[in-house]
Motif scaffolding. Sequence first.
Motif, PDB file in Angstrom:
ATOM      1  N   SER A  69     -40.608 -56.076  26.226  1.00  0.00           N
ATOM      2  CA  SER A  69     -41.066 -54.823  25.641  1.00  0.00           C
ATOM      3  C   SER A  69     -40.981 -54.849  24.112  1.00  0.00           C
ATOM      4  O   SER A  69     -41.478 -53.955  23.451  1.00  0.00           O
ATOM      5  N   LYS A  70     -40.357 -55.885  23.544  1.00  0.00           N
ATOM      6  CA  LYS A  70     -40.311 -56.005  22.079  1.00  0.00           C
ATOM      7  C   LYS A  70     -41.377 -56.958  21.578  1.00  0.00           C
ATOM      8  O   LYS A  70     -41.528 -57.170  20.390  1.00  0.00           O
ATOM      9  N   MET A  71     -42.067 -57.591  22.502  1.00  0.00           N
ATOM     10  CA  MET A  71     -42.927 -58.722  22.178  1.00  0.00           C
ATOM     11  C   MET A  71     -44.202 -58.526  22.974  1.00  0.00           C
ATOM     12  O   MET A  71     -44.349 -59.060  24.050  1.00  0.00           O
ATOM     13  N   LEU A  72     -45.070 -57.637  22.513  1.00  0.00           N
ATOM     14  CA  LEU A  72     -46.140 -57.209  23.413  1.00  0.00           C
ATOM     15  C   LEU A  72     -47.417 -58.002  23.261  1.00  0.00           C
ATOM     16  O   LEU A  72     -47.785 -58.429  22.185  1.00  0.00           O
ATOM     17  N   MET A  73     -48.080 -58.145  24.370  1.00  0.00           N
ATOM     18  CA  MET A  73     -49.279 -58.976  24.437  1.00  0.00           C
ATOM     19  C   MET A  73     -50.520 -58.089  24.542  1.00  0.00           C
ATOM     20  O   MET A  73     -50.551 -57.126  25.304  1.00  0.00           O
ATOM     21  N   VAL A  74     -51.538 -58.438  23.767  1.00  0.00           N
ATOM     22  CA  VAL A  74     -52.861 -57.822  23.927  1.00  0.00           C
ATOM     23  C   VAL A  74     -53.770 -58.917  24.484  1.00  0.00           C
ATOM     24  O   VAL A  74     -53.848 -60.001  23.911  1.00  0.00           O
ATOM     25  N   PHE A  75     -54.412 -58.610  25.613  1.00  0.00           N
ATOM     26  CA  PHE A  75     -55.114 -59.649  26.357  1.00  0.00           C
ATOM     27  C   PHE A  75     -56.607 -59.703  26.035  1.00  0.00           C
ATOM     28  O   PHE A  75     -57.202 -58.702  25.635  1.00  0.00           O
ATOM     29  N   GLN A  76     -57.182 -60.845  26.306  1.00  0.00           N
ATOM     30  CA  GLN A  76     -58.623 -61.019  26.139  1.00  0.00           C
ATOM     31  C   GLN A  76     -59.387 -60.033  27.028  1.00  0.00           C
ATOM     32  O   GLN A  76     -60.371 -59.444  26.607  1.00  0.00           O
ATOM     33  N   SER A  77     -58.914 -59.863  28.264  1.00  0.00           N
ATOM     34  CA  SER A  77     -59.635 -58.993  29.204  1.00  0.00           C
ATOM     35  C   SER A  77     -59.007 -57.593  29.273  1.00  0.00           C
ATOM     36  O   SER A  77     -59.098 -56.928  30.295  1.00  0.00           O
ATOM     37  N   PHE A  78     -58.348 -57.156  28.212  1.00  0.00           N
ATOM     38  CA  PHE A  78     -57.802 -55.804  28.014  1.00  0.00           C
ATOM     39  C   PHE A  78     -56.681 -55.449  29.000  1.00  0.00           C
ATOM     40  O   PHE A  78     -55.614 -55.050  28.597  1.00  0.00           O
ATOM     41  N   ASN A  79     -57.012 -55.564  30.322  1.00  0.00           N
ATOM     42  CA  ASN A  79     -56.030 -55.262  31.361  1.00  0.00           C
ATOM     43  C   ASN A  79     -55.428 -53.869  31.242  1.00  0.00           C
ATOM     44  O   ASN A  79     -54.226 -53.691  31.431  1.00  0.00           O
ATOM     45  N   LEU A  80     -56.257 -52.883  30.953  1.00  0.00           N
ATOM     46  CA  LEU A  80     -55.767 -51.508  31.060  1.00  0.00           C
ATOM     47  C   LEU A  80     -55.521 -51.226  32.535  1.00  0.00           C
ATOM     48  O   LEU A  80     -56.215 -51.763  33.399  1.00  0.00           O
ATOM     49  N   PHE A  81     -54.525 -50.376  32.813  1.00  0.00           N
ATOM     50  CA  PHE A  81     -54.231 -50.053  34.208  1.00  0.00           C
ATOM     51  C   PHE A  81     -55.339 -49.153  34.758  1.00  0.00           C
ATOM     52  O   PHE A  81     -55.528 -48.026  34.294  1.00  0.00           O
ATOM     53  N   ASN A  82     -56.044 -49.646  35.761  1.00  0.00           N
ATOM     54  CA  ASN A  82     -57.237 -48.952  36.261  1.00  0.00           C
ATOM     55  C   ASN A  82     -56.927 -47.617  36.918  1.00  0.00           C
ATOM     56  O   ASN A  82     -57.788 -46.760  37.015  1.00  0.00           O
ATOM     57  N   ASN A  83     -55.699 -47.476  37.406  1.00  0.00           N
ATOM     58  CA  ASN A  83     -55.384 -46.241  38.132  1.00  0.00           C
ATOM     59  C   ASN A  83     -54.844 -45.151  37.208  1.00  0.00           C
ATOM     60  O   ASN A  83     -54.532 -44.068  37.680  1.00  0.00           O
ATOM     61  N   LEU A  84     -54.740 -45.449  35.925  1.00  0.00           N
ATOM     62  CA  LEU A  84     -54.170 -44.466  35.007  1.00  0.00           C
ATOM     63  C   LEU A  84     -55.181 -44.078  33.924  1.00  0.00           C
ATOM     64  O   LEU A  84     -56.054 -44.875  33.568  1.00  0.00           O
ATOM     65  N   SER A  85     -55.018 -42.876  33.397  1.00  0.00           N
ATOM     66  CA  SER A  85     -55.865 -42.435  32.288  1.00  0.00           C
ATOM     67  C   SER A  85     -55.444 -43.165  31.007  1.00  0.00           C
ATOM     68  O   SER A  85     -54.434 -43.871  30.990  1.00  0.00           O
ATOM     69  N   VAL A  86     -56.223 -42.965  29.955  1.00  0.00           N
ATOM     70  CA  VAL A  86     -55.905 -43.597  28.667  1.00  0.00           C
ATOM     71  C   VAL A  86     -54.495 -43.221  28.221  1.00  0.00           C
ATOM     72  O   VAL A  86     -53.673 -44.080  27.881  1.00  0.00           O
TER      73      VAL A  86
END
Lengths: 242, 251
Positions: free
Chosen positions: B81-98
């Motif tokens: 949680s101190k070392m966060l990754m931003v992914f190529q394919s975003f990987n937003l949680f599909n079941n949650l709102s923004v």
Amino acid sequence: MRLDFAYCWKMFLENWPMFWYGIKITVSFAIVGTIGGLIIGLIVGAIRGLPEDPLDKPWKKAIIKFFQAIAGFYIWVFRGTPMMVQALFIYYLLRPVFNWTPISAGMIIISINTGAYMAEIIRSGIQSIDRGQIEAAKSLGLSNYQAMMHIILPQAIKNTFPSIGNQLIVNIKDSCMLNAIAVTELYFQAVSVAGSQFRYIEVYFVTAILYLILTTGATALLNFAERKINKTSTVSHKDMSA
Amino acid sequence: MEQPIIEIRHLQKHFGDLHVLHDIDFNVNKGEVVTIIGSSGSGKSTLLRCINLLEIPDGGEIKFDKQNILDTKMDLGKYRSKMLMVFQSFNLFNNLSVLQNCMIGQTKVLKRSKEEAKQRAMAALKQVGMEAFANADSTRLSGGQKQRVAIARALCMDPEVLLFDEPTSALDPEMVGDVLDVMKSLAKQGLTMVIVTHEMQFAKDVSDRVIFMDKGVIAEQGNPNELFEHPKQERTRQFLSRFASSRQAEA
């Protein structure tokens, strides 16, 4: 061979209380079996589908493997044997212990049986979820358990909803096997009516129509629910509003 | 100033017979923006994923704030949680709102209250220009919007380091600029960032140091002007000229 429609109607009206009682029992078993089975299936399916984390300590891996083996054994046995045999065996085996009625025994047996199928449905739902979802959850620091509860299972349930709902239809029909332990569901009642009338063709014709009405109604209900779920694709998250 | 927050020593990683990372050594200092460039298959994404422990190194050390994170006693949830990754394919949680995407890590991992998490999330969404979409369904956004939300989701955790794994590679060309602008503004604020990218101009503009990887080793590293204008190694030169010519062909 002759099907007398006029007699069918007369017999149906005369024996309506018998049929009605059977319908109530059948519907209750289908609902209890599907909900109970879903609860069991969620737990067992989640255990089976738990993504492996190479960072887990060896003892934790061993515990997970152990529960996965039990879950696999449960599914193997309950999918691989007829529910009627399961019902007879479990009912008589545990009657001295629980002193249970056919109704309570039947409800537990149909739940356990459905749970085995549900577990496989949930597991396939978990496997269909993009690995990126799990990686993003881990990257945020969520534990395996938190990722399962808040990210993976909600999506798995939504994606497999048609298969989950199908179990309700299956249970409306398959609950008839519980007649073996004298659960007075629709088929059991039909046998009683047929025995008193000696008109097998007409009685079972009416029974088949009644089953068809029940399954058609359930299908309509499920289609409605599916449309609702797809419309609001963002699940209102209960932990978020708590 | 030279205060390393990440120290990597002798890092090794195999995938089966494939030796992906050979003895990688480098530091990332506090507040530094490091970009990693190199052709596909050079091991740059794997290196980044090792830092976040999405891949487990086979050997070597990764020290974060002087602590070896491969030590089994480390609390990994806290570390990640101190070392966060931003992914190529975003990987937003599909079941949650923004908004929920931006809150779940805060409430479940950092144990912030719902109110606090919401405030932090809204501030982060504002920073990436997505506050108007807070209640939107995360599956309905465009790629560029998703990536900006993913950056906000990471910012909410107030991380020590942000890791970007080819954040613009899956985007339509016209959306790349929006995401790069957000990243530039983060770099200006002094966030420590490690970025794997194919955007050479961006790497040149934003980074304090550029690392060029080739065949699982760090072939060359240095400040961006030096590395881009006067590469010391032949393979760096080849890579950069190949890149420049493909850019010209595109134009």
